[in-house]
Design an enzyme around this catalytic site. Sequence first.
Site, PDB file in Angstrom:
ATOM      1  N   GLU A 106      53.340  65.991  52.818  1.00 14.66           N
ATOM      2  CA  GLU A 106      53.035  66.466  54.169  1.00 14.66           C
ATOM      3  C   GLU A 106      52.609  65.333  55.092  1.00 14.66           C
ATOM      4  O   GLU A 106      52.040  65.560  56.155  1.00 14.66           O
ATOM      5  CB  GLU A 106      51.946  67.544  54.113  1.00 14.66           C
ATOM      6  CG  GLU A 106      52.396  68.770  53.332  1.00 14.66           C
ATOM      7  CD  GLU A 106      51.454  69.941  53.456  1.00 14.66           C
ATOM      8  OE1 GLU A 106      50.430  69.832  54.151  1.00 14.66           O
ATOM      9  OE2 GLU A 106      51.746  70.983  52.855  1.00 14.66           O
ATOM     10  N   LYS A 156      51.382  82.388  55.561  1.00 14.93           N
ATOM     11  CA  LYS A 156      52.678  81.715  55.396  1.00 14.93           C
ATOM     12  C   LYS A 156      53.742  82.800  55.355  1.00 14.93           C
ATOM     13  O   LYS A 156      53.775  83.607  54.415  1.00 14.93           O
ATOM     14  CB  LYS A 156      52.691  80.939  54.081  1.00 14.93           C
ATOM     15  CG  LYS A 156      51.722  79.754  54.019  1.00 14.93           C
ATOM     16  CD  LYS A 156      51.622  79.264  52.588  1.00 14.93           C
ATOM     17  CE  LYS A 156      50.970  77.901  52.479  1.00 14.93           C
ATOM     18  NZ  LYS A 156      50.675  77.560  51.065  1.00 14.93           N
TER      19      LYS A 156
HETATM   20  P1  PGA Z   1      52.815  74.467  49.551  1.00 19.06           P
HETATM   21  O1  PGA Z   1      51.425  73.834  49.963  1.00 19.06           O
HETATM   22  O2  PGA Z   1      53.614  74.706  50.770  1.00 19.06           O
HETATM   23  O3  PGA Z   1      53.402  73.450  48.624  1.00 19.06           O
HETATM   24  O4  PGA Z   1      52.486  75.758  48.838  1.00 19.06           O
HETATM   25  C1  PGA Z   1      50.697  74.215  51.084  1.00 19.06           C
HETATM   26  C2  PGA Z   1      49.339  74.752  50.715  1.00 19.06           C
HETATM   27  O5  PGA Z   1      48.994  74.899  49.529  1.00 19.06           O
HETATM   28  O6  PGA Z   1      48.565  75.082  51.606  1.00 19.06           O
HETATM   29 ZN    ZN Z   2      46.986  75.946  49.924  1.00 14.46          ZN
END
Ligand code: PGA
Ligand code: ZN
Length: 433
Positions: free
Chosen positions: A219, A352
């Site tokens: 990220e 998400k």
């Molecule tokens: P991921 O990580 O998109 O790999 O799940 C993001 C998070 O854990 O917040």
């Molecule tokens: Zn997370």
Amino acid sequence: MNRIRHLLARQVLDSRGRPTVEVEVHCTGGECGRAIVPSGASTGRAEARELRDQDPDHFDGQGVLRACENVTRVIAPALKGMDPVDQFALDARLLELDGTPDKSRLGANAVLGVSMAAAHAAAAVQRCPLYVHFHRLWVSVPQAPELPRPAEPRMPLPQTNMISGGLHAGGNLAFQDFLVVPRAAKDYPQALEWLVRIHRRLGRLLQQRQLEGHLVADEGGYGPRLAHHEQAIELLLEAIQQAGLVPGRDCWLALDVASSHFWDGRCYRTGDADHAAYSPDQFIEHLVQLAEKYPVASLEDPLHEEAWDDWARLRSRLPRHVVLIGDDLLSTQPQRVQKAQRLGAADGVLVKMNQVGTITETLQTMRLAEAAGWTRVVSARSGETEDTTLADLAVGTAAHQIKIGSVTRSERLAKYNQLLRIASGVTATWHEK
Ligand code: PGA
Ligand code: ZN
């Protein structure tokens, strides 16, 4: 009335160079909406399922051609002629077509691609910014508790990744994200400027100490090889000070522990030099100490994704100002949020869209959280693209915070920049928490 004329889907690549689904929704009036689905690495077990081709000769099995085919062969004929503005009816039809609890038949990547692209088409048809369309949806979500207070679009406060560990980096640290929350910034542009300044100071600090200040993780956060997560916290505090800001006043810390990924069934294995493995009781004690010692605004996934009772215990032990955020634990699922509310296991939700698979269900989860007075954090995935839908989602639903990753790498900046565009309008106010 403007109707859906046809849908297109294609395989494109995400920020890790892995295939993902892009969908276009074309309308009879000539408008088009387009969206790309993100993809996680540290996924929760309760998440909706992405469909991957499993063909070893094509992108090592990670192709999404079948998901694309499901969009054009199964979903497109069923949605043709529907109103793109009626997101709730479209999503209900998608759920009906898939028919599984985890979207595994058509693939959550196929389903969400359509759901997101339809929202873009709806904004185009209504000639309004996407966040305004999301705001209209936000105040009219079906099967959701009443909104406790009048809702206006609002700019979210960023929580920004500075140091990465866990599955997003090279096994350097067990904890996944060390983030900064610029709480005292007067507006979003200032918040962003502070974050960039801190990121630069931290890079310089890491280089001066020969701690791999050039290496970045999935990220865009730095991926230094450190002995202990407290060393990462100390470095972050130093970088905030070198940026001329005061930790605990101007800027707070957020930690995404992502502990499911170092829970071995009995212990939390951090691998730290002084304490390599913690029993659940010891780990709770350790987390409480961290929260008391440092200016921590929130802890995300501090305990593993099925440890409901331990979450409730931790919640009762933590100072009130520390928000306990469920990511893997809640997986943006309404039922899991309700369970956490019954048990007192959390008071914040990471949102998400691809964990649940449609915009309607995402909004239902957020409404449950809002009704309980929880903190709502709209989040990107570690595998991202130039798609900026989540920035508009955060503003339209007046989310408290947004978690996009670092302030470097274009798939992250696409969202930060979209927020700058929205902020330069006059209709969105700044955060409250
Ligand atoms: P991921 O990580 O998109 O790999 O799940 C993001 C998070 O854990 O917040
Ligand atoms: Zn997370």
